[in-house]
Design a protein around this motif. Structure first.
Motif, short mmCIF file in Angstrom:
data_model
loop_
_atom_site.label_atom_id
_atom_site.label_comp_id
_atom_site.label_asym_id
_atom_site.label_seq_id
_atom_site.Cartn_x
_atom_site.Cartn_y
_atom_site.Cartn_z
N THR A 5 0.81 -1.18 0.05
CA THR A 5 0.00 -0.02 0.09
C THR A 5 1.01 1.43 0.03
O THR A 5 0.38 2.48 0.31
CB THR A 5 -0.96 0.11 1.22
N SER A 6 2.17 1.21 -0.14
CA SER A 6 3.07 2.28 0.17
C SER A 6 4.28 2.25 -0.78
O SER A 6 4.58 1.25 -0.99
CB SER A 6 3.31 2.64 1.58
N PHE A 7 4.81 3.27 -1.17
CA PHE A 7 6.03 3.28 -2.12
C PHE A 7 7.00 3.72 -0.91
O PHE A 7 8.26 3.90 -1.39
CB PHE A 7 6.06 4.59 -2.82
N TYR A 8 6.94 3.39 0.18
CA TYR A 8 8.15 3.28 1.42
C TYR A 8 8.90 2.40 1.09
O TYR A 8 8.66 1.12 0.58
CB TYR A 8 7.50 3.30 2.70
N GLY A 9 10.18 2.71 1.08
CA GLY A 9 11.35 1.75 0.65
C GLY A 9 11.59 2.07 -0.80
O GLY A 9 12.91 1.43 -1.06
N SER A 10 11.09 2.82 -1.51
CA SER A 10 11.45 3.02 -3.04
C SER A 10 12.07 4.37 -2.96
O SER A 10 12.35 5.33 -1.96
CB SER A 10 10.11 3.32 -3.92
N GLY A 11 12.84 4.71 -4.15
CA GLY A 11 13.49 5.86 -4.23
C GLY A 11 12.63 7.21 -4.97
O GLY A 11 11.37 6.58 -5.46
N LYS A 12 12.65 8.16 -4.66
CA LYS A 12 11.96 9.32 -5.10
C LYS A 12 11.71 9.08 -6.58
O LYS A 12 10.64 9.39 -7.06
CB LYS A 12 12.50 10.69 -4.85
N SER A 13 12.69 8.89 -7.40
CA SER A 13 12.71 8.97 -8.85
C SER A 13 11.94 7.52 -9.15
O SER A 13 11.24 7.69 -10.17
CB SER A 13 14.13 8.92 -9.43
N GLU A 14 11.99 6.73 -8.54
CA GLU A 14 11.43 5.51 -8.77
C GLU A 14 9.79 5.46 -8.63
O GLU A 14 9.21 5.26 -9.55
CB GLU A 14 11.66 4.16 -8.03
N MET A 15 9.61 6.29 -7.63
CA MET A 15 8.14 6.71 -7.54
C MET A 15 7.60 7.63 -8.72
O MET A 15 6.57 7.58 -9.11
CB MET A 15 7.69 7.31 -6.20
N ASP A 16 8.62 8.39 -8.93
CA ASP A 16 8.39 9.49 -10.02
C ASP A 16 8.00 8.87 -11.29
O ASP A 16 6.96 9.21 -12.12
CB ASP A 16 9.33 10.36 -10.36
N GLN A 17 8.61 7.75 -11.66
CA GLN A 17 8.43 7.03 -12.92
C GLN A 17 6.97 6.27 -12.92
O GLN A 17 6.21 6.38 -13.94
CB GLN A 17 9.43 5.91 -13.04
N SER A 18 6.64 5.77 -11.79
CA SER A 18 5.49 5.14 -11.40
C SER A 18 4.13 6.29 -11.40
O SER A 18 3.12 6.07 -12.27
CB SER A 18 5.19 4.70 -10.10
N LEU A 19 4.51 7.55 -10.96
CA LEU A 19 3.40 8.52 -11.05
C LEU A 19 3.36 9.06 -12.58
O LEU A 19 2.22 9.37 -12.75
CB LEU A 19 3.75 9.70 -10.29
N GLU A 20 4.28 9.00 -13.29
CA GLU A 20 4.47 9.57 -14.62
C GLU A 20 3.43 8.44 -15.32
O GLU A 20 2.61 8.98 -16.18
CB GLU A 20 5.67 9.74 -15.29
#
Length: 596
Positions: free
Chosen positions: A252-267
């Motif tokens: 349920t969370s992007f905790y443990g991911s990097g900001k850029s990894e989450m950014d790619q998912s959000l894009e």
């Protein structure tokens, strides 16, 4: 780090230009929002917060309102935010705001914002109001969800009436979980609850908390019904993701991911949803946890050390008895607190120890992040032991009551055992404490008896697993009202069963007076009687968090000194109760910032 241009950011900035001309209140295209729960972050003008917002492309901030903070602090921050092309919405909410008795608190937020805005120039005014009310965590939701929904809607209508009567052009928004589309509005036929809110608010923020975008149970799939409903109704939807640590629910969370990894998912998410005319953008919960995410994973950048497996298989400790911790030289009467944020132990462990010394604490329940290596906790536990503080590992989630979630519980047990096997005696945990409150789950409303059967099965397995090769203490939090429920198939109180099963329990006797017919001692009497009969210790837990259930639930309004005065009365009131062993305060985060 300056975030590289992306389709999300470019689109958002183009749409934002028109939005700014209207005073920020009505975003006409995709935006990027975040929640800020720590109002004190704006006290210096919010420089760090706004620098982060600029770097991450944030153009909307939901700011928690502290009505005791001087207006000048908000004025400076909002001016700075507007200068950076960032809108600010006043954030407020509490589960109790769904109850009729707390309607004035909800409507009072409108009055406070309007009074503030009327006294300020346009560049220092709030652009909207955002509500975060989660009534499904109230005990009443488990027994009468329709009744809770009914009073909630009435309260919301009063809020909307006040906002519209004021003549202000504030943008009004509200958080909704994705699964609310399974509920209907009482006495309104088949009208979906989510659609009622969509018709009532300028935008809704759907909490679609997952860490995958296109999977079968990913963000897009969870938000699909809401996007289609909003498109039909002409409402904007922000889709929210989570960055907070969620032990046992890592998906349920992007905790443990990097900001850029989450950014790619959000894009990718934005690309998947941009065909909906209802798509309003993305919201990331929340600033503090997002800020603490690593920056690694960017092309050409420096990656951090490899992160632990986000969902490791439970490790089985090696054969043999788990060694006992060294005894801690402490007073027999417990004085303790809960530390819920696992990262605080690693990042601010010394502050916690100093706070414990100041408050003369000798007991800590500490939530663990099972992704961390063994080394992460050694120095903290060692220093706590030297200070006469006993440390118990803590974990739990409502779903841990479900049989299918038993492996999550066992993962905690095996982690603690393995930890204690590998560290020195003064670095070992003394026990494992569970906080499981399944009465907030939909299953409780549908069939509490079946859920109790699964919960007791998990607790039995928990104790059995601990005791088969260790002397670790097994404990749990216990609600005072659970004594009215029976163990499935018997006439035994579920509270008595749990007290008997555990080495001790922490009784959540959340009241702000020690004596009286509705005080701490009175609401604890059934459980204390059970503990006396069974010869089991019992701790009294009290609340320092602001509560939507009423001021009588918490010491937040009165402060620390008053709380200490009331707790000092308990030994006298419970003098005939040998089971009474001490007190724990919920929780460290609230106590350290409480009124003196």
């Amino acid at each position: 780090m300056i975030v590289k241009s992306s389709r999300i950011l470019l689109t958002a900035l183009m749409c934002l230009s028109a939005w700014l001309l209207m005073g920020f209140s009505s975003p006409s295209g995709p935006v990027k929002a975040t929640w800020v729960w720590q109002t004190e972050l704006i006290e210096d003008g919010g420089k760090n917060l706004l620098d982060f917002a600029q770097n991450q492309g944030i153009n909307l901030i939901y700011l928690q309102i502290n009505r005791d903070m001087p207006a000048s602090e908000y004025e400076t921050f909002i001016k700075n935010a507007h200068a950076d092309n960032i809108a600010v919405h006043a954030l407020g909410g509490d589960p109790g705001w769904a109850q009729t008795k707390h309607r004035d608190r909800l409507v009072g937020l409108v009055d406070w914002v309007n009074d503030y805005n009327n006294a300020e120039a346009s560049d220092a005014q709030f652009d909207g109001i955002h509500l975060d009310i989660e009534p499904y965590v109230l005990p009443e939701w488990g027994t009468d969800p329709e009744g809770v929904i009914g009073t909630w809607i009435n309260n919301i209508q009063a809020f909307l009436d006040a906002a519209h009567a004021s003549g202000s052009k504030l943008d009004l928004g509200i958080d909704l979980p994705f699964w609310f589309d399974g509920y209907t509005v009482p006495d309104q036929g088949d009208e979906k609850l989510t659609e009622w809110f969509m018709k009532s608010f300028d935008h809704v923020t759907v909490l679609a908390y997952r860490n995958t975008v296109d999977s079968e149970h990913g963000i897009v799939e969870l938000a699909r019904d809401e996007m289609e409903s909003a498109q039909r109704l002409g409402t904007k939807v922000l889709v929210a993701v989570n960055t907070k640590q969620m032990p046992g629910e890592e998906y349920t969370s992007f905790y443990g991911s990097g900001k850029s990894e989450m950014d790619q998912s959000l894009e990718s998410l934005s690309g998947a949803l941009e065909s909906y005319t209802s798509y309003g953008g993305i919201a990331i919960h929340d600033f503090r946890n997002w800020e603490n995410m690593p920056d690694g994973g960017e092309p050409g950048g420096t990656n951090p050390d490899p992160a632990p497996n986000p969902d490791p298989e439970p490790e089985t400790p090696s054969d043999g008895q788990v060694p006992d911790p060294d005894p801690v030289d402490r007073d027999k009467q417990v004085r303790g607190t809960y530390v819920w944020e696992a990262n605080q132990v690693m990042e601010h462990g010394q502050e916690i120890i100093e706070f414990a010394k100041e408050k003369k604490l000798n007991w800590l329940f500490v939530r663990l992040d099972l992704q961390q290596p063994i080394e992460a906790y050694r120095s903290f536990v060692k220093e706590a032991s030297a200070a006469g503080i006993e440390v118990h590992a803590m974990g739990g989630h409502p779903i841990w009551a479900l049989t299918e979630s038993r492996p999550k519980m066992m993962k905690l047990v095996n982690y603690v055992k393995k930890y204690n096997q590998e560290v020195a005696g003064d670095e070992r945990f003394h026990g494992i404490h569970l906080d499981i409150e399944p009465y907030v789950l939909p299953e409780w409303r549908k069939d509490p008896g079946h859920l109790l059967e699964e919960w007791t099965g998990n607790l039995s397995a928990f104790v059995q697993e601990i005791k088969k090769d260790s002397n670790l203490q097994a404990s749990m939090d216990l609600a005072v009202w659970l004594d009215k429920y029976k163990v499935p198939g018997t006439e035994e109180s579920i509270s008595k069963w749990m007290i008997d099963k555990m080495d001790f329990v922490s009784l959540m006797a959340f009241r702000d007076t020690a004596g009286g017919t509705n005080g701490i001692a009175a609401v604890s009497k059934e459980e204390i009687a059970f503990a006396n009969e069974l010869g089991k210790p019992i701790l009294i837990s009290v609340e320092m968090k602001d509560s939507g259930e009423g001021n009588h639930i918490t010491f937040a309004e009165e402060g620390s000194a008053y709380m200490e005065e009331e707790l000092a009365k308990l030994p006298g009131l419970l003098a005939d109760s040998p089971s009474y062993t001490g007190n724990v305060v919920h929780a460290y985060d609230y106590w350290k910032t409480a009124k003196p």
